[in-house]
Design a protein around this motif. Sequence first.
Motif, PDB file in Angstrom:
ATOM      1  N   SER A 123     -64.652   1.758   7.464  1.00 37.13           N
ATOM      2  CA  SER A 123     -64.189   0.489   6.912  1.00 37.13           C
ATOM      3  C   SER A 123     -63.613   0.608   5.507  1.00 37.13           C
ATOM      4  N   SER A 124     -63.919   1.663   4.782  1.00 37.75           N
ATOM      5  CA  SER A 124     -63.349   1.816   3.438  1.00 37.75           C
ATOM      6  C   SER A 124     -61.838   2.000   3.497  1.00 37.75           C
ATOM      7  N   TYR A 125     -61.311   2.333   4.690  1.00 31.34           N
ATOM      8  CA  TYR A 125     -59.872   2.502   4.872  1.00 31.34           C
ATOM      9  C   TYR A 125     -59.221   1.272   5.510  1.00 31.34           C
ATOM     10  N   ASP A 126     -59.962   0.185   5.632  1.00 27.31           N
ATOM     11  CA  ASP A 126     -59.385  -1.047   6.176  1.00 27.31           C
ATOM     12  C   ASP A 126     -58.157  -1.515   5.393  1.00 27.31           C
ATOM     13  N   PRO A 127     -58.166  -1.434   4.052  1.00 25.58           N
ATOM     14  CA  PRO A 127     -56.956  -1.853   3.320  1.00 25.58           C
ATOM     15  C   PRO A 127     -55.712  -1.054   3.691  1.00 25.58           C
ATOM     16  N   VAL A 128     -55.882   0.212   4.062  1.00 25.58           N
ATOM     17  CA  VAL A 128     -54.736   1.024   4.469  1.00 25.58           C
ATOM     18  C   VAL A 128     -54.130   0.469   5.757  1.00 25.58           C
ATOM     19  N   LEU A 129     -54.982   0.149   6.728  1.00 18.50           N
ATOM     20  CA  LEU A 129     -54.486  -0.411   7.980  1.00 18.50           C
ATOM     21  C   LEU A 129     -53.771  -1.736   7.746  1.00 18.50           C
ATOM     22  N   ARG A 130     -54.347  -2.564   6.912  1.00 17.25           N
ATOM     23  CA  ARG A 130     -53.705  -3.841   6.617  1.00 17.25           C
ATOM     24  C   ARG A 130     -52.339  -3.622   5.975  1.00 17.25           C
ATOM     25  N   ASP A 131     -52.248  -2.648   5.096  1.00 17.62           N
ATOM     26  CA  ASP A 131     -50.997  -2.383   4.398  1.00 17.62           C
ATOM     27  C   ASP A 131     -49.913  -1.882   5.356  1.00 17.62           C
ATOM     28  N   ILE A 132     -50.290  -0.978   6.258  1.00 17.22           N
ATOM     29  CA  ILE A 132     -49.310  -0.415   7.188  1.00 17.22           C
ATOM     30  C   ILE A 132     -48.635  -1.503   8.013  1.00 17.22           C
ATOM     31  N   TYR A 133     -49.430  -2.478   8.468  1.00 12.94           N
ATOM     32  CA  TYR A 133     -48.907  -3.454   9.415  1.00 12.94           C
ATOM     33  C   TYR A 133     -48.525  -4.803   8.813  1.00 12.94           C
ATOM     34  N   THR A 134     -48.827  -5.038   7.545  1.00 19.31           N
ATOM     35  CA  THR A 134     -48.501  -6.353   6.971  1.00 19.31           C
ATOM     36  C   THR A 134     -47.676  -6.285   5.692  1.00 19.31           C
ATOM     37  N   SER A 135     -47.504  -5.105   5.110  1.00 16.05           N
ATOM     38  CA  SER A 135     -46.797  -5.003   3.829  1.00 16.05           C
ATOM     39  C   SER A 135     -45.287  -5.067   3.980  1.00 16.05           C
ATOM     40  N   GLY A 136     -44.792  -4.825   5.184  1.00  9.14           N
ATOM     41  CA  GLY A 136     -43.359  -4.776   5.422  1.00  9.14           C
ATOM     42  C   GLY A 136     -42.816  -3.370   5.558  1.00  9.14           C
ATOM     43  N   ILE A 137     -43.632  -2.351   5.271  1.00  9.73           N
ATOM     44  CA  ILE A 137     -43.144  -0.977   5.340  1.00  9.73           C
ATOM     45  C   ILE A 137     -42.770  -0.587   6.766  1.00  9.73           C
ATOM     46  N   ALA A 138     -43.515  -1.090   7.771  1.00  7.65           N
ATOM     47  CA  ALA A 138     -43.193  -0.754   9.154  1.00  7.65           C
ATOM     48  C   ALA A 138     -41.835  -1.315   9.563  1.00  7.65           C
ATOM     49  N   GLY A 139     -41.447  -2.426   8.936  1.00 14.83           N
ATOM     50  CA  GLY A 139     -40.168  -3.036   9.272  1.00 14.83           C
ATOM     51  C   GLY A 139     -38.962  -2.199   8.900  1.00 14.83           C
ATOM     52  N   THR A 140     -39.158  -1.202   8.054  1.00 15.93           N
ATOM     53  CA  THR A 140     -38.033  -0.350   7.638  1.00 15.93           C
ATOM     54  C   THR A 140     -37.724   0.737   8.654  1.00 15.93           C
ATOM     55  N   LEU A 141     -38.600   0.930   9.637  1.00 18.84           N
ATOM     56  CA  LEU A 141     -38.429   2.054  10.569  1.00 18.84           C
ATOM     57  C   LEU A 141     -37.210   1.886  11.467  1.00 18.84           C
ATOM     58  N   LEU A 142     -36.861   0.643  11.758  1.00 18.37           N
ATOM     59  CA  LEU A 142     -35.770   0.390  12.699  1.00 18.37           C
ATOM     60  C   LEU A 142     -34.582  -0.257  12.007  1.00 18.37           C
ATOM     61  N   GLU A 143     -34.288   0.208  10.818  1.00 19.91           N
ATOM     62  CA  GLU A 143     -33.110  -0.262  10.106  1.00 19.91           C
ATOM     63  C   GLU A 143     -31.929   0.675  10.354  1.00 19.91           C
ATOM     64  N   SER A 144     -30.749   0.116  10.414  1.00 21.66           N
ATOM     65  CA  SER A 144     -29.492   0.879  10.469  1.00 21.66           C
ATOM     66  C   SER A 144     -29.437   1.866  11.630  1.00 21.66           C
ATOM     67  N   PRO A 145     -29.389   1.351  12.869  1.00 19.35           N
ATOM     68  CA  PRO A 145     -29.211   2.263  14.012  1.00 19.35           C
ATOM     69  C   PRO A 145     -27.853   2.942  13.940  1.00 19.35           C
ATOM     70  N   ASN A 146     -27.776   4.132  14.497  1.00 22.77           N
ATOM     71  CA  ASN A 146     -26.552   4.920  14.455  1.00 22.77           C
ATOM     72  C   ASN A 146     -26.206   5.381  15.864  1.00 22.77           C
ATOM     73  N   ALA A 147     -25.159   4.771  16.450  1.00 23.67           N
ATOM     74  CA  ALA A 147     -24.792   5.116  17.815  1.00 23.67           C
ATOM     75  C   ALA A 147     -24.444   6.591  17.955  1.00 23.67           C
ATOM     76  N   LEU A 148     -23.861   7.175  16.928  1.00 25.68           N
ATOM     77  CA  LEU A 148     -23.486   8.584  17.001  1.00 25.68           C
ATOM     78  C   LEU A 148     -24.712   9.487  17.096  1.00 25.68           C
ATOM     79  N   SER A 149     -25.871   8.984  16.615  1.00 26.09           N
ATOM     80  CA  SER A 149     -27.099   9.779  16.720  1.00 26.09           C
ATOM     81  C   SER A 149     -27.517   9.957  18.171  1.00 26.09           C
ATOM     82  N   VAL A 150     -27.218   8.966  19.002  1.00 29.11           N
ATOM     83  CA  VAL A 150     -27.517   9.108  20.422  1.00 29.11           C
ATOM     84  C   VAL A 150     -26.525  10.054  21.088  1.00 29.11           C
TER      85      VAL A 150
END
Length: 401
Positions: A123-150
């Motif tokens: 439970s001492s790492y509960d703040p880390v879990l909250r941060d990963i899923y609520t801080s907005g950092i996860a939302g950056t993972l799917l920014e700027s898709p690149n068709a040429l990458s496929v």
Amino acid sequence: MKRFYIFVIRSLFVPFTMLALLGCSTLQRIPYSAADATSSRVLNIGELRRYSDEPVSSLNEEATHGTRSGSFSYLAISGGGADGAYGAGILNGWTGAGTRPEFSTVSGVSTGALIAPFAFLGSSYDPVLRDIYTSGIAGTLLESPNALSVLFGSGLYGNSKLHDLIARYIDQDTLAAIAAQHARGRVLVVVTTNLDTQRTVIWDMGRIASLGSPEALGLFRDVLAASVSIPVVFPPMLIQAEANGSSFQEMHVDGGVTAPVLTLPEAFLLHNATLSRSAHTEMYVLMNSKLERDFQLVPNTTVGIAARASASATKTQTRSVLQATYDFAGRNNLGFNLTFVDKEMTSSNTLGFDTDYMRALYQYGYDKARSGNFWAKAPPLDDRSPLKGRTMRTSAVRAVH
């Protein structure tokens, strides 16, 4: 997960159309044989991983190795993309309820792989879990898709942001903490899919952490990245391996391709096996998804049909795994506890890792767990609520001492 499938399919529709018209080049790999794959080692160590289809005898030996006497608790965390916010909320709310046990074993698949190390550490790492899923950092993972990458690469999105996210939360101090718990006999595992062999790989993250080297930290991060790397969306992880005097790279992707959740290896679930364990075992299955079938008028479009078909296949596979696990638990006198997103929960109207949606889902999971009434004792039935009926009785979670 349905909206994520829609997001993926819409993102890929134009690139695949271009692919059909233009063709594409392939990224060359060093060839290796099936015999090499069978005896391959990573970091020149043979005990860092097992396979879900190994004989029951060898897996039973592994399952009973180093465990403590008395009660045994096992937490299995599923995939689910952005719906991992539910699992983070459940764990934090469970802490708030004051009934969360110290788990003997934790497994994670896909987004569950990101949750698993911190659920394992407590439970001492509960703040880390909250941060990963609520801080907005996860939302950056799917920014700027690149068709040429496929067309000319191996994924619609690059994986640099995914690696940055993992590196932000997993460092040498984290590994040292995991290694200390591994030394106590506790087990942390993460699942990937080896595309070359089509096998479900179960990585012993505690053993990797115990190596304590920079190479071990790199492998630990790579395994986490591989477990969440949805094929075509993110590039696969190419993990360096050796066998029979040669060196090559194995291709690993999302563990959810072959195992939506690792409750038990398929060797147990498919062969009516028994578990060689004398201690009472309580199994907790945390599903970051909805499990009940639902009605939807599917649009008569390529994207709509493909999205619904993919979501239906995943849901059916998941329900099958959970039913097999429930039957196994009954045969072996294991406690079975299941939590999942209720079908009444409103889904996001947007696609991908929407921060507002993840915050709402986190809070929903938190409040549900904080109330103490969040464990079903059997998989859901379609004709009744999971919290009603003789076969679906629930009770407040029991701490395992």
